[in-house]
Write a protein that holds these residues in place. Structure first.
Motif, PDB file in Angstrom:
ATOM      1  N   ARG A  20       0.815  -1.211   0.000  1.00  0.00           N
ATOM      2  CA  ARG A  20       0.000   0.000   0.000  1.00  0.00           C
ATOM      3  C   ARG A  20       0.858   1.275   0.000  1.00  0.00           C
ATOM      4  NH1 ARG A  20      -5.222  -0.019   0.999  1.00  0.00           N
ATOM      5  NH2 ARG A  20      -5.184  -1.750   2.457  1.00  0.00           N
ATOM      6  N   ALA A  23       2.002   1.873  -3.472  1.00  0.00           N
ATOM      7  CA  ALA A  23       0.895   2.449  -4.251  1.00  0.00           C
ATOM      8  C   ALA A  23       0.775   3.946  -3.966  1.00  0.00           C
ATOM      9  CB  ALA A  23      -0.412   1.725  -3.928  1.00  0.00           C
ATOM     10  N   LYS A  24       0.971   4.313  -2.703  1.00  0.00           N
ATOM     11  CA  LYS A  24       0.909   5.738  -2.338  1.00  0.00           C
ATOM     12  C   LYS A  24       2.027   6.526  -3.020  1.00  0.00           C
ATOM     13  CE  LYS A  24      -1.454   5.534   2.037  1.00  0.00           C
ATOM     14  NZ  LYS A  24      -1.316   5.257   3.455  1.00  0.00           N
ATOM     15  N   MET A  26       3.455   5.776  -5.825  1.00  0.00           N
ATOM     16  CA  MET A  26       3.092   5.880  -7.248  1.00  0.00           C
ATOM     17  C   MET A  26       2.093   6.996  -7.488  1.00  0.00           C
ATOM     18  SD  MET A  26       2.553   1.976  -8.527  1.00  0.00           S
ATOM     19  CE  MET A  26       3.957   0.888  -8.753  1.00  0.00           C
ATOM     20  N   ALA A  27       1.082   7.041  -6.633  1.00  0.00           N
ATOM     21  CA  ALA A  27       0.010   8.032  -6.806  1.00  0.00           C
ATOM     22  C   ALA A  27       0.537   9.448  -6.555  1.00  0.00           C
ATOM     23  CB  ALA A  27      -1.157   7.706  -5.889  1.00  0.00           C
ATOM     24  N   VAL A  54       0.590  -3.870  -8.940  1.00  0.00           N
ATOM     25  CA  VAL A  54      -0.361  -3.483  -7.877  1.00  0.00           C
ATOM     26  C   VAL A  54      -1.777  -3.940  -8.260  1.00  0.00           C
ATOM     27  CG1 VAL A  54      -1.397  -1.545  -6.617  1.00  0.00           C
ATOM     28  CG2 VAL A  54       1.067  -1.538  -7.127  1.00  0.00           C
ATOM     29  N   VAL A  58      -4.334  -6.574  -6.243  1.00  0.00           N
ATOM     30  CA  VAL A  58      -5.756  -6.357  -5.949  1.00  0.00           C
ATOM     31  C   VAL A  58      -6.579  -7.511  -6.526  1.00  0.00           C
ATOM     32  CG1 VAL A  58      -7.762  -4.872  -6.428  1.00  0.00           C
ATOM     33  CG2 VAL A  58      -5.547  -3.834  -5.865  1.00  0.00           C
ATOM     34  N   LEU A  64      -2.573  -6.147   1.247  1.00  0.00           N
ATOM     35  CA  LEU A  64      -1.891  -4.941   0.773  1.00  0.00           C
ATOM     36  C   LEU A  64      -0.951  -4.341   1.812  1.00  0.00           C
ATOM     37  CD1 LEU A  64      -4.920  -3.461  -1.190  1.00  0.00           C
ATOM     38  CD2 LEU A  64      -2.976  -4.740  -2.109  1.00  0.00           C
TER      39      LEU A  64
END
Lengths: 141, 141
Positions: A20, A23-24, A26-27, A54, A58, A64
């Motif tokens: 997770r 993912a943060k 990346m965002a 990622v 999911v 995650l």
């Protein structure tokens, strides 16, 4: 050469970073690839995590909060800083990837994305010239 | 023209499909974009979901069982089937996207990805010719 176009502000994480958190990164940093490095030698690449990885996590209902290492690609495709852009285009095609890790003297230098190729007119021209070489005589403009 | 290169086996979902199901579709069908269509008129595009949207859902801790509608892009960038490839390259650049929905007579026809441009030598050549047009005289090969 690709060293001129690669982004050198690479977004890095460690193999133990939770999925997770990656993912943060990346965002927030708006990148499609996070490079995993050895915590003790941060220019040594040990893996990569793409947006697709990622998405798969999911899809397959992965935890995650588990280390990103569990979903990372370990066989990283790298290209040397001095390679030409046509070579990069070939690698994108061959491996069906959208990012390639760029190294200099074997150490992490940057990341080149397929979008960087489309974005830079100069790159497009370089690629085009390469391909025009390989077309039949008489076909070029 | 882009209609020749767009993939017509579009992966579709409905606005009510759960995020996780859309991630599964992406992983199984190996696509970076799922097109959301009106359940009653399945050639009518009502949104798109990219891998990045799924990554953001993870980053922001969204409930992955909620309808994909909550993370989809509603203002879909579309291009007509007959547009040329240079126009598509321009759109990829302008919007910073990697996929564009292709329509024919205003209805869903296919999806063109940035990778399709790199994959096809013929496309590269078409783009190159476009860009050579805009270069200074004397610079072209």
């Amino acid at each position: 050469m690709i060293g001129d176009y690669a982004k050198t502000d690479v977004v890095k994480a460690f193999p133990t970073t939770p999925i997770r958190e990656v993912a943060k990164l990346m965002a927030e940093r708006r990148v499609g690839l996070v490079v995993l490095v050895d915590p003790k030698q941060q220019d040594r690449v040990v893996g990569v995590v793409s947006e697709r990885d990622v998405v798969k996590a999911v899809a397959f209902d992965a935890d995650l909060n588990s280390p990103v290492d569990t979903i990372a690609t370990k066989n990283v495709v790298t290209l040397d800083y001095g390679e030409n852009v046509a070579k990069a285009a070939e690698v994108f095609k061959k491996y069906g990837i959208r990012h390639v890790v760029v190294t200099k003297d074997g150490k992490l230098y940057g990341v080149l994305s397929i979008r960087d190729i489309i974005r830079e007119d100069a790159i497009l021209k370089e690629v085009a010239e390469f391909y025009e070489w390989t077309f039949e005589p008489g076909m070029s403009a």
